[in-house]
Motif scaffolding. Sequence first.
Motif, PDB file in Angstrom:
ATOM      1  N   THR A  44       0.860  -1.178   0.000  1.00 26.99           N
ATOM      2  CA  THR A  44       0.000   0.000   0.000  1.00 26.99           C
ATOM      3  C   THR A  44       0.901   1.234   0.000  1.00 26.99           C
ATOM      4  O   THR A  44       1.825   1.330   0.799  1.00 26.99           O
ATOM      5  CB  THR A  44      -0.932   0.039   1.226  1.00 26.99           C
ATOM      6  OG1 THR A  44      -1.753  -1.125   1.216  1.00 26.99           O
ATOM      7  CG2 THR A  44      -1.823   1.278   1.211  1.00 26.99           C
ATOM      8  N   TYR A  46       0.930   5.305   0.425  1.00 29.24           N
ATOM      9  CA  TYR A  46       0.146   6.346   1.092  1.00 29.24           C
ATOM     10  C   TYR A  46       0.627   7.718   0.665  1.00 29.24           C
ATOM     11  O   TYR A  46       1.827   7.944   0.519  1.00 29.24           O
ATOM     12  CB  TYR A  46       0.301   6.232   2.611  1.00 29.24           C
ATOM     13  CG  TYR A  46      -0.259   4.958   3.170  1.00 29.24           C
ATOM     14  CD1 TYR A  46      -1.595   4.868   3.541  1.00 29.24           C
ATOM     15  CD2 TYR A  46       0.545   3.838   3.325  1.00 29.24           C
ATOM     16  CE1 TYR A  46      -2.117   3.696   4.060  1.00 29.24           C
ATOM     17  CE2 TYR A  46       0.042   2.660   3.837  1.00 29.24           C
ATOM     18  CZ  TYR A  46      -1.284   2.593   4.203  1.00 29.24           C
ATOM     19  OH  TYR A  46      -1.795   1.434   4.706  1.00 29.24           O
ATOM     20  N   TYR A  50      -4.956  12.127  -0.912  1.00 34.29           N
ATOM     21  CA  TYR A  50      -5.215  11.064  -1.875  1.00 34.29           C
ATOM     22  C   TYR A  50      -6.550  11.265  -2.596  1.00 34.29           C
ATOM     23  O   TYR A  50      -6.653  11.054  -3.798  1.00 34.29           O
ATOM     24  CB  TYR A  50      -5.185   9.726  -1.121  1.00 34.29           C
ATOM     25  CG  TYR A  50      -5.915   8.596  -1.778  1.00 34.29           C
ATOM     26  CD1 TYR A  50      -5.321   7.879  -2.801  1.00 34.29           C
ATOM     27  CD2 TYR A  50      -7.188   8.226  -1.363  1.00 34.29           C
ATOM     28  CE1 TYR A  50      -5.977   6.822  -3.406  1.00 34.29           C
ATOM     29  CE2 TYR A  50      -7.852   7.172  -1.953  1.00 34.29           C
ATOM     30  CZ  TYR A  50      -7.244   6.482  -2.979  1.00 34.29           C
ATOM     31  OH  TYR A  50      -7.893   5.443  -3.575  1.00 34.29           O
ATOM     32  N   SER A  85      -3.617   4.742  -0.967  1.00 33.89           N
ATOM     33  CA  SER A  85      -4.548   5.161   0.071  1.00 33.89           C
ATOM     34  C   SER A  85      -4.134   6.499   0.672  1.00 33.89           C
ATOM     35  O   SER A  85      -3.018   6.974   0.464  1.00 33.89           O
ATOM     36  CB  SER A  85      -4.591   4.083   1.163  1.00 33.89           C
ATOM     37  OG  SER A  85      -5.628   4.327   2.066  1.00 33.89           O
ATOM     38  N   LEU A  87      -2.848   9.073   3.324  1.00 36.49           N
ATOM     39  CA  LEU A  87      -1.847   9.066   4.388  1.00 36.49           C
ATOM     40  C   LEU A  87      -2.562   9.263   5.720  1.00 36.49           C
ATOM     41  O   LEU A  87      -3.283  10.246   5.898  1.00 36.49           O
ATOM     42  CB  LEU A  87      -0.838  10.198   4.148  1.00 36.49           C
ATOM     43  CG  LEU A  87       0.361  10.249   5.070  1.00 36.49           C
ATOM     44  CD1 LEU A  87       1.278   9.049   4.820  1.00 36.49           C
ATOM     45  CD2 LEU A  87       1.139  11.538   4.839  1.00 36.49           C
ATOM     46  N   THR A  91       1.796   8.210  11.292  1.00 41.74           N
ATOM     47  CA  THR A  91       2.593   7.622  10.217  1.00 41.74           C
ATOM     48  C   THR A  91       3.825   6.874  10.706  1.00 41.74           C
ATOM     49  O   THR A  91       4.634   6.430   9.897  1.00 41.74           O
ATOM     50  CB  THR A  91       3.048   8.718   9.231  1.00 41.74           C
ATOM     51  OG1 THR A  91       3.850   9.660   9.946  1.00 41.74           O
ATOM     52  CG2 THR A  91       1.858   9.401   8.587  1.00 41.74           C
TER      53      THR A  91
END
Length: 111
Positions: A44, A46, A50, A85, A87, A91
């Motif tokens: 994935t 990020y 997005y 996807s 963010l 994180t």
Amino acid sequence: MQDLSAITEAIDTEYQFQNFKIKISDLFFLPNLYCIKSKKFNITIYLQDYWQYPKELLRQAVTMMLEDLLGVRLTYSKINKLTISQLPNITEHLMPIADMETFFDNFDVIE
């Protein structure tokens, strides 16, 4: 191949795709699943905001950026499924995309 020092310092060149610009340093990744048989990952990617990008164009843009960063051979030999996807706010568990090649090189599975 991209200059990793520029990417890690977030001074890398922007890629222009139709009406939006994006930098490799804006992208983070997380491996989701590893297939022992194919030796490939589901990944994935990020990025911030997005939702504002056209989905198909964003997928093509990220694929092109991965090919530029890793090379075509490594990109397709290591990534099975690519998901893009938003963010998340937290994180700390994500890796900068500039670390993807090192991750692939150092990933080891006991079979």
